[in-house]
Write a protein that holds these residues in place. Sequence first.
Motif, short mmCIF file in Angstrom:
data_model
loop_
_atom_site.label_atom_id
_atom_site.label_comp_id
_atom_site.label_asym_id
_atom_site.label_seq_id
_atom_site.Cartn_x
_atom_site.Cartn_y
_atom_site.Cartn_z
N UNK A 1 0.83 -1.21 0.00
CA UNK A 1 0.00 0.00 0.00
C UNK A 1 0.87 1.26 0.00
N UNK A 2 1.93 1.24 0.79
CA UNK A 2 2.85 2.38 0.81
C UNK A 2 3.53 2.52 -0.55
N UNK A 3 3.88 1.40 -1.17
CA UNK A 3 4.48 1.43 -2.50
C UNK A 3 3.53 1.99 -3.54
N UNK A 4 2.26 1.61 -3.47
CA UNK A 4 1.26 2.14 -4.39
C UNK A 4 1.09 3.63 -4.19
N UNK A 5 1.02 4.06 -2.94
CA UNK A 5 0.92 5.49 -2.64
C UNK A 5 2.10 6.24 -3.24
N UNK B 1 -2.53 6.75 3.54
CA UNK B 1 -2.58 8.21 3.68
C UNK B 1 -1.37 8.77 4.42
N UNK B 2 -0.86 8.04 5.39
CA UNK B 2 0.37 8.48 6.07
C UNK B 2 1.53 8.58 5.08
N UNK B 3 1.62 7.62 4.18
CA UNK B 3 2.68 7.65 3.17
C UNK B 3 2.49 8.84 2.23
N UNK B 4 1.25 9.06 1.80
CA UNK B 4 0.97 10.20 0.93
C UNK B 4 1.31 11.51 1.62
N UNK B 5 0.92 11.66 2.87
CA UNK B 5 1.22 12.89 3.64
C UNK B 5 2.73 13.09 3.79
N UNK B 6 3.43 12.01 4.05
CA UNK B 6 4.89 12.07 4.20
C UNK B 6 5.53 12.57 2.91
N UNK B 7 5.07 12.04 1.79
CA UNK B 7 5.63 12.45 0.48
C UNK B 7 5.30 13.91 0.16
N UNK C 1 1.84 6.39 -7.13
CA UNK C 1 0.84 7.38 -7.55
C UNK C 1 1.36 8.80 -7.34
N UNK C 2 2.02 9.02 -6.23
CA UNK C 2 2.60 10.34 -5.95
C UNK C 2 3.63 10.69 -7.02
N UNK C 3 4.49 9.74 -7.35
CA UNK C 3 5.52 9.98 -8.36
C UNK C 3 4.94 10.21 -9.75
N UNK C 4 3.73 9.70 -9.98
CA UNK C 4 3.03 9.94 -11.24
C UNK C 4 2.34 11.30 -11.25
N UNK C 5 2.44 12.02 -10.14
CA UNK C 5 1.78 13.32 -10.03
C UNK C 5 0.33 13.22 -9.62
N UNK C 6 -0.04 12.08 -9.04
CA UNK C 6 -1.42 11.85 -8.60
C UNK C 6 -1.44 11.43 -7.13
N UNK C 7 -1.16 12.34 -6.21
CA UNK C 7 -1.25 11.93 -4.80
C UNK C 7 -2.70 11.56 -4.48
N UNK C 8 -2.87 10.44 -3.79
CA UNK C 8 -4.20 9.92 -3.51
C UNK C 8 -4.41 9.81 -2.01
N UNK C 9 -5.61 10.17 -1.57
CA UNK C 9 -6.05 9.93 -0.19
C UNK C 9 -7.21 8.97 -0.25
N UNK C 10 -7.17 7.96 0.57
CA UNK C 10 -8.29 7.04 0.70
C UNK C 10 -9.24 7.58 1.76
N UNK C 11 -10.53 7.45 1.52
CA UNK C 11 -11.53 7.90 2.49
C UNK C 11 -12.50 6.77 2.76
N UNK C 12 -13.19 6.87 3.87
CA UNK C 12 -14.24 5.91 4.21
C UNK C 12 -15.20 6.59 5.15
#
Length: 159
Positions: free
Chosen positions: A84-88, A145-151, A91-102
């Motif tokens: 999941x961290x790798x996917x985050x 989301x923690x990985x996305x925020x870190x990046x 996506x970030x490196x592709x210029x698409x930072x993603x946040x998962x919601x629920x």
Amino acid sequence: MKYLKLTLIIFFTTQLSSAQTETEIDNNFPLSLLTRYFENLNHGSELFDRYPILKNEQYYSIIGCIYLLEMKDEEIKKVAIARLKGISTQLFNEGKPVFLTYGMDSVGFAINKNENLEDDNQIVYLSIADCIIRNSEVEATKAFNNQTMKLIAQKKNKH
């Protein structure tokens, strides 16, 4: 057991798809990110002999990793979190930072937030569960989301 796992995967994918399509969404909505195959993940390859399930392509996706978090084995769960961290990161490196919601109306929230993907944060919001939320979805969201925020923070600090 194999059929049970396959049935659960189909059920979860159907649930997520129907939750997303119950509201009007445009063709650009990033629902495909849930099932997208991320081939550059090597997390868990050292465990393939012991856990052949980790080789299956469906477990190289966000929804697949959420399913892996349902397993009882802690080693498999660690692989799921790493993927999941790798996917985050991908996506970030592709210029698409993603946040998962629920949560209640998370689909509506995601659609609303995604109306303008060129806004100041350029974050794509993706609902993974609306009303019934499993522990695996909470755990996946936290790690992802923690990985996305870190990046995002690292990128801001560089500028």
